[in-house]
Design an enzyme around this catalytic site. Structure first.
Site, PDB file in Angstrom:
ATOM      1  N   GLY A 121     -10.524   1.354 -15.328  1.00 43.41           N
ATOM      2  CA  GLY A 121     -10.017   1.933 -14.092  1.00 43.41           C
ATOM      3  C   GLY A 121     -10.900   1.683 -12.900  1.00 43.41           C
ATOM      4  O   GLY A 121     -10.690   2.264 -11.831  1.00 43.41           O
ATOM      5  N   GLN A 268       1.319 -43.746  -1.936  1.00 44.03           N
ATOM      6  CA  GLN A 268       0.815 -42.913  -0.839  1.00 44.03           C
ATOM      7  C   GLN A 268       0.724 -41.444  -1.239  1.00 44.03           C
ATOM      8  O   GLN A 268      -0.236 -40.753  -0.887  1.00 44.03           O
ATOM      9  CB  GLN A 268       1.714 -43.056   0.391  1.00 44.03           C
ATOM     10  CG  GLN A 268       1.164 -42.334   1.612  1.00 44.03           C
ATOM     11  CD  GLN A 268       2.103 -42.438   2.801  1.00 44.03           C
ATOM     12  OE1 GLN A 268       3.199 -41.887   2.778  1.00 44.03           O
ATOM     13  NE2 GLN A 268       1.682 -43.163   3.829  1.00 44.03           N
ATOM     14  N   GLU A 353     -16.199 -10.762 -10.619  1.00 47.12           N
ATOM     15  CA  GLU A 353     -17.152 -10.545  -9.515  1.00 47.12           C
ATOM     16  C   GLU A 353     -16.440 -10.365  -8.168  1.00 47.12           C
ATOM     17  O   GLU A 353     -16.913 -10.817  -7.126  1.00 47.12           O
ATOM     18  CB  GLU A 353     -18.192 -11.667  -9.460  1.00 47.12           C
ATOM     19  CG  GLU A 353     -19.110 -11.676 -10.679  1.00 47.12           C
ATOM     20  CD  GLU A 353     -20.242 -12.646 -10.559  1.00 47.12           C
ATOM     21  OE1 GLU A 353     -20.838 -12.757  -9.468  1.00 47.12           O
ATOM     22  OE2 GLU A 353     -20.550 -13.308 -11.573  1.00 47.12           O
TER      23      GLU A 353
END
Length: 381
Positions: A121, A268, A353
């Site tokens: 949580g 291309q 993180e």
């Protein structure tokens, strides 16, 4: 040093690291079991002096280490980074006794470290963590759970963040150094998409004392954020290393693969795709280096720069790896292919993180705090 350039010595060290990772670390990584700590690989990182460099590294050196290793061996990069993440609170906030006990073991690759912040949580909202530290007269007793902890449950010690003052938000968190053999501490592995070890930790009245505190009581959130601000640009460096590996694989494949009467690179649409991949990768690299340099110099605006670097680099790596898979076609989906491996690895850094959405929140908060027209170097944070 300009943030946009590396000197010849740094470039040479990066090239040496890529070679070392490919020739010495990748074979050890391939012998490891997904989802488990590869202790022979960690030991090799120590024997080669890379973990000693990690412990002493500034933020830019950390980025160069992570990008170079990630290019050739993501498992070695992750093993090194997790050692740094778990040990960083000890390096920056530990007592002399804590540093003397654990840092030589980390540097030698004999002890595995882990950073235990996230909970089910309280992932993105780290200040909401609920692991309780109850005073018991001699110290505290830890009760609760941690989840999504890299190197758990196999680490030898954990930098653990627990609530010591209820209702105080970020100001009521304390960091503790908790050896894995403490009574009441157990854990289990989680089966995740990415191959590095991740698990849960359960704390059943685990005893900790004042000698185990990292920093000061109720000052743990600052320890956690300082660690994350230092490591977020290097998560971007990990992503850049993967993006560069995918880009180089795509360039080699499209130059050699024949289709529609010529090489794929002559189409291309393919050429424009590789050009876009290369441009985004280089832009991400520059953002990462700039953020790391700002951290090392103690410049203003570090949270914003770190968030921008992690956000852009991890999103870029996802795009570049996906584009490389598309250019390769079905071959890249085969188990064991470099791009199949990178495709599994590249997804997690957009979450851990601080997820992409959290980085955008940090950036927006810093922007509005600084006001219109302010540049990062003009913002005191």
């Amino acid at each position: 040093m300009p943030a946009f350039s590396l000197d010849p010595e740094q470039l040479a060290r990066c090239a040496q690291l890529r070679t070392l990772a490919r020739e010495q670390l990748l074979p050890l990584a391939e012998q490891g079991e997904p989802g488990q700590v590869n202790r022979p690989l960690v030991a090799a990182l120590g024997e080669l002096g890379l973990l000693e460099r990690l412990v002493a590294a500034d933020a830019l050196e950390l980025c160069l280490l992570r990008e170079s290793l990630a290019y050739a061996c993501t498992e070695a990069e992750t093993a090194l980074a997790l050692q740094g993440l778990g040990a960083s609170p000890v390096v920056r906030a530990g007592t002399e006794a804590q540093r003397a006990r654990w840092l030589p073991e980390v540097a030698a690759g004999r002890a595995v470290a882990a950073f235990a912040l996230s909970e089910r949580g309280a992932g993105s909202d780290a200040a909401a963590l609920a692991l309780k530290a109850r005073p018991d007269g001699r110290g505290w007793r830890l009760s609760g759970e941690k989840c999504w902890i890299s190197n758990a449950p196999e680490a030898d010690f954990y930098s653990v963040f627990a609530r010591t003052t209820e209702g105080a938000g970020a100001r009521g968190v304390t960091a503790f150094l908790v050896p894995a053999d403490r009574p009441g501490l157990t854990g289990s592995a989680l089966d995740m998409l990415s191959p590095h070890p991740i698990g849960t930790l359960s704390f059943d009245e685990v005893p900790v004392s004042r000698e185990d505190v990292l920093g000061a009581p109720d000052g743990g959130f600052r320890v956690a954020m300082d660690t994350l601000n230092r490591f977020r640009p290097s998560v971007g460096a990990f992503a850049v290393g993967m993006a560069q590996a995918a880009l180089d694989a795509a360039l080699a494949h499209t130059a050699d693969r024949r289709a529609f009467g010529g090489a794929l690179k002559d189409l291309q649409s393919v050429a424009h795709t590789t050009a876009e991949m290369a441009t985004r990768t280089e832009a991400a690299r520059l953002l990462v280096y700039a953020a790391a340099s700002a951290y090392d110099e103690g410049a203003p605006g570090v949270p914003r720069r770190s968030a921008m670097a992690k956000l852009f680099a991890t999103e870029t790596a996802q795009y570049v790896v996906d584009a490389a898979v598309q250019l390769h076609g079905a071959a890249a989906l085969r188990r064991g292919h470099l791009l199949e491996h990178l495709y599994r690895e590249v997804r997690a850094p957009r979450i851990y993180e601080g997820a992409t959405e959290v980085q955008r929140t940090v950036i927006a908060r810093e922007l509005y705090s600084a006001g219109p027209g302010a540049r990062p170097e003009e913002t005191a944070t």
